[in-house]
Design a protein around this motif. Structure first.
Motif, short mmCIF file in Angstrom:
data_model
loop_
_atom_site.label_atom_id
_atom_site.label_comp_id
_atom_site.label_asym_id
_atom_site.label_seq_id
_atom_site.Cartn_x
_atom_site.Cartn_y
_atom_site.Cartn_z
N ARG A 213 63.70 -40.86 34.85
CA ARG A 213 63.88 -42.32 34.98
C ARG A 213 64.06 -42.62 36.55
NH1 ARG A 213 69.51 -45.78 33.40
NH2 ARG A 213 68.94 -47.76 34.79
N TRP A 214 62.77 -43.16 37.00
CA TRP A 214 62.76 -43.54 38.47
C TRP A 214 63.44 -44.80 38.80
CZ3 TRP A 214 60.96 -39.51 40.66
CH2 TRP A 214 60.09 -38.79 40.23
N THR A 215 64.54 -44.71 39.76
CA THR A 215 65.45 -45.44 40.01
C THR A 215 65.12 -46.04 41.36
OG1 THR A 215 67.04 -44.45 38.72
CG2 THR A 215 67.88 -46.27 40.25
N PRO A 216 64.97 -47.43 41.64
CA PRO A 216 65.03 -47.87 43.31
C PRO A 216 66.19 -47.46 44.28
CG PRO A 216 64.38 -49.65 41.86
CD PRO A 216 64.98 -48.36 40.85
N PHE A 217 66.10 -47.30 45.22
CA PHE A 217 67.03 -46.97 46.16
C PHE A 217 68.22 -48.10 46.12
CE2 PHE A 217 64.41 -43.72 47.93
CZ PHE A 217 65.29 -42.67 48.13
N ALA A 218 67.91 -49.25 45.94
CA ALA A 218 68.70 -50.35 45.83
C ALA A 218 69.81 -50.38 44.65
CB ALA A 218 67.83 -51.89 45.97
N GLU A 219 69.50 -49.67 43.78
CA GLU A 219 70.06 -49.36 42.52
C GLU A 219 70.99 -48.11 42.46
OE1 GLU A 219 67.71 -49.89 39.21
OE2 GLU A 219 66.95 -52.04 39.62
N LEU A 220 70.90 -47.30 43.91
CA LEU A 220 71.72 -46.22 43.86
C LEU A 220 73.01 -46.32 44.70
CD1 LEU A 220 68.63 -43.66 44.39
CD2 LEU A 220 69.98 -43.77 42.43
N SER A 221 73.80 -45.64 44.53
CA SER A 221 75.06 -45.40 45.20
C SER A 221 75.49 -44.01 45.54
CB SER A 221 76.13 -46.33 44.99
OG SER A 221 76.59 -45.87 43.61
N VAL A 222 76.40 -43.78 46.17
CA VAL A 222 77.18 -42.34 46.37
C VAL A 222 78.25 -42.27 46.68
CG1 VAL A 222 76.54 -42.47 48.96
CG2 VAL A 222 76.69 -40.19 47.71
N THR A 223 78.95 -41.60 45.89
CA THR A 223 80.50 -41.46 46.24
C THR A 223 81.03 -40.12 46.53
OG1 THR A 223 81.06 -40.86 43.88
CG2 THR A 223 80.78 -43.20 44.46
N SER A 224 82.33 -39.76 46.67
CA SER A 224 82.45 -38.28 46.46
C SER A 224 82.06 -37.24 45.54
CB SER A 224 84.10 -38.20 46.84
OG SER A 224 84.74 -38.69 45.75
N ASP A 225 81.82 -38.09 44.35
CA ASP A 225 81.12 -37.25 43.07
C ASP A 225 79.65 -37.35 43.24
OD1 ASP A 225 83.38 -36.53 41.95
OD2 ASP A 225 83.77 -38.43 41.04
N GLY A 226 79.11 -37.57 44.10
CA GLY A 226 77.54 -37.56 44.48
C GLY A 226 76.92 -38.80 44.10
N LEU A 227 75.43 -38.58 43.87
CA LEU A 227 74.52 -39.93 43.62
C LEU A 227 74.97 -40.52 42.30
CD1 LEU A 227 71.35 -38.26 44.97
CD2 LEU A 227 72.56 -39.77 45.95
N LEU A 228 74.89 -41.81 42.17
CA LEU A 228 75.06 -42.49 41.17
C LEU A 228 73.91 -43.42 40.94
CD1 LEU A 228 78.98 -42.99 41.15
CD2 LEU A 228 77.67 -41.28 39.79
N ARG A 229 73.49 -43.93 39.79
CA ARG A 229 72.64 -45.08 39.56
C ARG A 229 73.49 -46.09 38.89
NH1 ARG A 229 68.85 -42.43 35.05
NH2 ARG A 229 70.16 -42.86 33.24
#
Length: 301
Positions: A213-229
């Motif tokens: 499932r390809w995800t635009p960078f605008a729909e990604l975030s990052v926390t101390s638990d890593g990458l999230l969509r």
């Protein structure tokens, strides 16, 4: 172009190179079509091209050769005696610099979120890059190749030392997915398309069947638990997290050159700061972009 510019016996058909110097991490992909390759050379004629260390290359200078009857490609300059330079570089096709394109896309995205990152190369440098985000103690491990689970476990253990969370972003040919999944991790995939320095990067999550499932960078975030969509998702540690909420407030992004100039001012005064700044600006004004890039990198080490 004179015949002495490149080695006419070099038939390796190298598609990727590095801008500026053998140790740079600025990738270049030469289009194979003649018209596109000529446009590429006109646009980047003020740069030099190299068989870069981060591509597993020999470090020799390259030239773009654009014949009328064959695909365009980079060729090694001959040695001082006019002989072909030995080169044991393994990966030379259009995807051989994708770890650097993925690295650049991720660093740019992180900067837009306000995070400063640090990239380290190794394991191996020719197909991988590790992007450390100190504010979150997260590592984004980019890999184009690798199939041995034991190899992955060694790399994973090294990266997780000191409590760093590691997310693995694997190229289409990397076989680490099973090992990542068996250890409770999310399998992230990357792919690149296009030519030149504008090569586009996408990342996405792969399910157990391999579908991504390809995800635009605008729909990604990052926390101390890593990458999230977007949406609530399970992190690699098994906790439910809401994207966009960082557990540690990110520092405001600053160009590392500004920090280096301020440090020069603090230690040696305004004259030192002005000297460093003008050295970079002067080279850019004279069209020596490669030298300016090298000075910038040296200043921020």
């Amino acid at each position: 172009m004179s015949r002495s510019t490149f080695d006419s016996s070099d038939n390796r058909k190298v598609q990727t190179a590095i801008f500026g110097s053998a140790g740079s991490d600025e990738p270049a992909l030469l289009p194979q079509g003649r018209d596109s390759a000529l446009r590429f050379r006109r646009r980047h004629g003020h740069h030099t091209f190299w068989c870069g260390e981060l591509l597993g290359g020999c470090g020799a200078q390259l030239s773009a050769r654009i014949p009328g009857d064959r695909v365009a490609h980079f060729m090694h300059h001959p040695d001082v005696n006019g002989r072909r330079r030995p080169c044991s570089r393994i990966h030379i096709d259009e995807h051989s610099a994708d770890h650097l394109y993925v690295r650049h896309a991720l660093v740019h995205w992180l900067s837009g979120l306000g995070f400063v990152s640090d990239t380290r190369y190794g394991d191996p440098a020719a197909t991988g890059a590790d992007i450390f985000v100190p504010a979150l103690r997260v590592v984004l491990a980019v890999r184009l190749s690798g199939h041995n689970p034991a190899e992955w476990e060694l790399q994973n253990a090294r990266l997780r030392q000191g409590g760093w969370h590691t997310d693995w972003i694997l190229g289409p040919q990397c076989g680490f997915a099973s090992a990542v999944r068996e250890h409770g991790g999310t399998v992230w995939r990357s792919r690149c398309s296009g030519t030149g320095i504008e090569r586009a990067t996408e990342i996405g999550t792969a399910d157990s069947t391999g579908a991504v499932r390809w995800t635009p960078f605008a729909e990604l975030s990052v926390t101390s638990d890593g990458l999230l969509r977007e949406g609530i998702t399970m992190s690699n540690t098994g906790h439910r997290k809401v994207p966009g909420v960082a557990t540690t407030a990110p520092p405001r992004y600053r160009d590392p050159v500004l920090d280096a100039l301020e440090e020069a001012f603090r230690i040696d005064g305004i004259a030192a700061m002005r000297r460093h700044y003008m050295a970079i600006v002067w080279r850019m004004w004279r069209g020596n972009a490669d030298e300016a890039m090298q000075l910038r990198a040296k200043l921020t080490r």
